[in-house]
Design an enzyme around this catalytic site. Sequence first.
Site, PDB file in Angstrom:
ATOM      1  CG  HIS A  38      -1.941  -5.640  -0.874  1.00 43.56           C
ATOM      2  ND1 HIS A  38      -1.341  -6.596  -1.664  1.00 43.56           N
ATOM      3  CD2 HIS A  38      -2.384  -6.290   0.242  1.00 43.56           C
ATOM      4  CE1 HIS A  38      -1.431  -7.782  -1.060  1.00 43.56           C
ATOM      5  NE2 HIS A  38      -2.050  -7.614   0.088  1.00 43.56           N
ATOM      6  CE  LYS A  47       7.735  18.664  -7.764  1.00 46.07           C
ATOM      7  NZ  LYS A  47       8.645  17.718  -7.116  1.00 46.07           N
ATOM      8  CD  GLU A  96      13.876  12.277  -4.120  1.00 45.81           C
ATOM      9  OE1 GLU A  96      12.703  12.463  -4.482  1.00 45.81           O
ATOM     10  OE2 GLU A  96      14.814  13.060  -4.398  1.00 45.81           O
TER      11      GLU A  96
END
Length: 458
Positions: free
Chosen positions: A182, A318, A325
């Site tokens: 979870h 970054k 992805e």
Amino acid sequence: MGYKSVHDSMGEIEIPEDALYGAQTARAIKNFPVSGQPLPRNFIRSLLLAKLAAGEANCELKLLDRRIYVALAEAVQQLLADPKMMSHFPVDVFQTGSATSTNMNANEVLASLVSKRLGETISPNDVINMGQSSNDLIPSCVHISALLALDHSLLPSLNLLSETIRKKAVALDEETKTGRTHLMDAMPVRFSQVLGGWASQIEQCHRQLESMRPALSALAQGGTAVGTGVNTHQDFSRVFCEKLSLLTRTQFRPAEDFFSRMASHDTAVALSGQLKTLAVAVMKISNDLRWMNSGPLAGLAEIALQPLQPGSSIMPGKVNPVIPEAACMVAAQVIGNDTAITIGGQSGNFELNVMQPLIAANLLQSIEILANVSRLLANKAISDFKVNRQQLTAALSRNPILVTALTPKVGYELAAKIVKQAYQTQKPILEVAQALTDLSQEELQQLLDPERLTRGGL
């Protein structure tokens, strides 16, 4: 660019002077300006190989002059060797549902090349299409192209992916991390167990895809117009499959029932379902990689994926998990393709399915992009990610859920109290357990050892 006039049963039409195709292809180009996307290259290659096998079969059955067959074989090889071959096959995916336009496109291109070689006019319908119909040839080519794409591309890519995952699992067998259910802290697991689960998913998908090979190898060729085999030799389907098997080094055979293979595409629908299952597995693995890589300061930061490119046009330094992805987007596309194929599969009206180009295009795209992204996941994400051992150890030492190991000793209620206090005080679970139980520090250290807990048992 100059033009020339050609004709078919509907009359005259102009085509570019250097075009190899003829009137029926020209009409299809005019009639279907829908997507600008022709059927995939792998499908056209399979169509050309099928034309060659048909020509050789008709020659062996004494229905086609050998010199025409030889010229046909040379024409097919010329097209297959030409990197610009697809320019001769411009018919849109979204065309007549039988893909008759694509079949006639191939017939006309080959008739043009054979005519030039022989110095005489060769009919695309009577000679190149001898003993065939779009209605049995196109469903056959769906099977042929899909099976060849599986064998030459997807299955080897899945082997690479599962082998890469297994190799990484062995290298990380001693690394223990916090398990999560979870998305919440759970009992510890070893990296080798996590990756072993991934590998098992991929290997199961491989087996399921492999199990589709017998059904894909059964071809509708020989059913001609409606499945009865009208206008073709009674031995044509058998000889065709023999010749095609030699050409492709892949075993093909006539379907037991031509009617079902022409009126339905149940095998393609089933294959697409297996591809969807693989897409789901790929998305699961990719999202695990993204979560474990998240941060590096405000996320889990359990691993660091290889930095491949700058991740932002405005935020310097970054770096993003670009391969997972891309894999997730591939998975989404394959799931969407499966929906289209499912709708296409139910579009069998009486003796013919009428969404065959859609089925072929989506099926082959799914196979191709899954094969490509599987190699990327193996080579640019899984093989070289780094484990942040310091982060793993720090999270494990603070994980109150380790108290699960004490439950047989102290009971569920006291164990829950220990967890709650550990969360509230932010103290290590060992320290809280020592205060609330009569277990010795040595015994607690043994019971709460994260690595031991990954081995199961009491």
